[in-house]
Motif scaffolding. Structure first.
Motif, PDB file in Angstrom:
ATOM      1  N   ALA A  52       0.819  -1.215   0.000  1.00  0.00           N
ATOM      2  CA  ALA A  52       0.000   0.000   0.000  1.00  0.00           C
ATOM      3  C   ALA A  52       0.851   1.263   0.000  1.00  0.00           C
ATOM      4  CB  ALA A  52      -0.943   0.003   1.201  1.00  0.00           C
ATOM      5  N   LEU A  53       2.019   1.214   0.630  1.00  0.00           N
ATOM      6  CA  LEU A  53       2.853   2.407   0.757  1.00  0.00           C
ATOM      7  C   LEU A  53       3.800   2.618  -0.425  1.00  0.00           C
ATOM      8  CD1 LEU A  53       3.796   2.296   4.548  1.00  0.00           C
ATOM      9  CD2 LEU A  53       1.839   3.386   3.429  1.00  0.00           C
ATOM     10  N   GLN A  54       3.879   1.657  -1.323  1.00  0.00           N
ATOM     11  CA  GLN A  54       4.774   1.809  -2.475  1.00  0.00           C
ATOM     12  C   GLN A  54       4.385   3.043  -3.285  1.00  0.00           C
ATOM     13  OE1 GLN A  54       4.664  -1.913  -4.610  1.00  0.00           O
ATOM     14  NE2 GLN A  54       6.147  -2.844  -3.241  1.00  0.00           N
ATOM     15  N   GLY A  55       5.384   3.826  -3.626  1.00  0.00           N
ATOM     16  CA  GLY A  55       5.157   5.011  -4.437  1.00  0.00           C
ATOM     17  C   GLY A  55       4.865   6.274  -3.643  1.00  0.00           C
ATOM     18  N   TYR A  56       4.718   6.154  -2.327  1.00  0.00           N
ATOM     19  CA  TYR A  56       4.475   7.325  -1.484  1.00  0.00           C
ATOM     20  C   TYR A  56       5.778   7.815  -0.875  1.00  0.00           C
ATOM     21  CZ  TYR A  56      -0.538   6.619  -1.771  1.00  0.00           C
ATOM     22  OH  TYR A  56      -1.820   6.496  -2.227  1.00  0.00           O
ATOM     23  N   ASP A  57       5.852   9.107  -0.650  1.00  0.00           N
ATOM     24  CA  ASP A  57       6.950   9.692   0.116  1.00  0.00           C
ATOM     25  C   ASP A  57       6.682   9.344   1.569  1.00  0.00           C
ATOM     26  OD1 ASP A  57       8.731  11.253   1.553  1.00  0.00           O
ATOM     27  OD2 ASP A  57       8.078  13.153   0.667  1.00  0.00           O
ATOM     28  N   LEU A  58       7.430   8.409   2.128  1.00  0.00           N
ATOM     29  CA  LEU A  58       7.146   7.912   3.476  1.00  0.00           C
ATOM     30  C   LEU A  58       7.318   8.969   4.550  1.00  0.00           C
ATOM     31  CD1 LEU A  58       8.603   4.292   3.293  1.00  0.00           C
ATOM     32  CD2 LEU A  58       6.270   5.102   2.850  1.00  0.00           C
ATOM     33  N   THR A  59       8.043  10.041   4.263  1.00  0.00           N
ATOM     34  CA  THR A  59       8.160  11.117   5.240  1.00  0.00           C
ATOM     35  C   THR A  59       6.854  11.896   5.352  1.00  0.00           C
ATOM     36  OG1 THR A  59       9.002  12.767   3.671  1.00  0.00           O
ATOM     37  CG2 THR A  59      10.632  11.350   4.788  1.00  0.00           C
ATOM     38  N   GLN A  60       5.885  11.570   4.495  1.00  0.00           N
ATOM     39  CA  GLN A  60       4.572  12.208   4.522  1.00  0.00           C
ATOM     40  C   GLN A  60       3.448  11.212   4.828  1.00  0.00           C
ATOM     41  OE1 GLN A  60       4.207  15.585   4.417  1.00  0.00           O
ATOM     42  NE2 GLN A  60       6.433  15.431   4.524  1.00  0.00           N
ATOM     43  N   VAL A  61       3.817  10.060   5.403  1.00  0.00           N
ATOM     44  CA  VAL A  61       2.846   8.998   5.696  1.00  0.00           C
ATOM     45  C   VAL A  61       2.624   8.887   7.198  1.00  0.00           C
ATOM     46  CG1 VAL A  61       2.559   6.477   5.721  1.00  0.00           C
ATOM     47  CG2 VAL A  61       3.240   7.644   3.612  1.00  0.00           C
ATOM     48  N   VAL A  62       1.337   8.821   7.578  1.00  0.00           N
ATOM     49  CA  VAL A  62       0.941   8.547   8.964  1.00  0.00           C
ATOM     50  C   VAL A  62       0.091   7.278   8.950  1.00  0.00           C
ATOM     51  CG1 VAL A  62      -0.410   9.342  10.945  1.00  0.00           C
ATOM     52  CG2 VAL A  62       1.002  10.968   9.662  1.00  0.00           C
ATOM     53  N   LEU A  63       0.478   6.306   9.772  1.00  0.00           N
ATOM     54  CA  LEU A  63      -0.283   5.069   9.920  1.00  0.00           C
ATOM     55  C   LEU A  63      -1.202   5.211  11.128  1.00  0.00           C
ATOM     56  CD1 LEU A  63       2.581   2.479   9.333  1.00  0.00           C
ATOM     57  CD2 LEU A  63       1.009   3.476   7.656  1.00  0.00           C
ATOM     58  N   ILE A  64      -2.462   4.820  10.957  1.00  0.00           N
ATOM     59  CA  ILE A  64      -3.452   4.913  12.030  1.00  0.00           C
ATOM     60  C   ILE A  64      -3.970   3.499  12.286  1.00  0.00           C
ATOM     61  CG2 ILE A  64      -5.650   5.907  12.750  1.00  0.00           C
ATOM     62  CD1 ILE A  64      -5.058   8.239  10.795  1.00  0.00           C
ATOM     63  N   ALA A  65      -3.491   2.898  13.371  1.00  0.00           N
ATOM     64  CA  ALA A  65      -3.783   1.486  13.630  1.00  0.00           C
ATOM     65  C   ALA A  65      -4.581   1.297  14.917  1.00  0.00           C
ATOM     66  CB  ALA A  65      -2.477   0.702  13.711  1.00  0.00           C
TER      67      ALA A  65
END
Length: 102
Positions: A52-65
Motif C-alpha cells: 500500500a505504501l509503495q510510491g508514497y513519500d514515506l516522510t509524509q505517511v501517517v499510519l493509524i492502527a
C-alpha cells in the motif's frame, strides 16, 4: 501533503468505528485492506502495508492502527525499517494471548 493509512485489527472496522470516521473525513486517507480479516497471517498483513505504501513519500505517511493493527505496524517497522512521518496506535491487542496468531 500528509497521507493517512488506516490499519484495522481483527474483523476490520465497521461503519460506526472511529477508524471508518477518520477514513471518511481525513483528506488523503485510505484503509489498507487485508486478504483475511478474521484469520490473520503475519506475512500477508505486513506485505499489505508494504504494498500500500509503495510510491508514497514515506516522510509524509501517517499510519493509524487499532488493536491487532498496532502489532502489525510494529512488526512492519521492525522488518522493513522505513522512516515515516508518524503513527497513531490505539488500543493495542495482547498478542501473547494464545488466540492471536500474528
Amino acid at each position: 501533503m500528509t497521507h493517512y493509512f488506516i490499519i484495522p485489527g481483527l474483523g476490520n472496522s465497521g461503519p460506526e468505528h472511529w477508524q471508518t470516521y477518520f477514513e471518511q473525513t481525513l483528506p488523503n486517507a485510505q484503509r489498507i485492506q487485508q486478504k483475511e480479516w478474521d484469520a490473520p497471517d503475519c506475512q500477508d498483513w505486513l506485505q499489505a502495508i508494504e504494498t500500500a505504501l509503495q510510491g508514497y513519500d514515506l516522510t509524509q505517511v501517517v499510519l493509524i492502527a487499532h488493536s491487532l493493527g498496532c502489532a502489525t505496524v510494529a512488526h512492519w517497522a521492525r522488518r522493513y525499517g522505513h522512516t515515516i512521518k508518524g503513527a497513531l496506535l490505539v488500543a493495542p491487542s495482547d498478542i501473547e494471548q494464545p488466540v492471536v496468531t500474528i
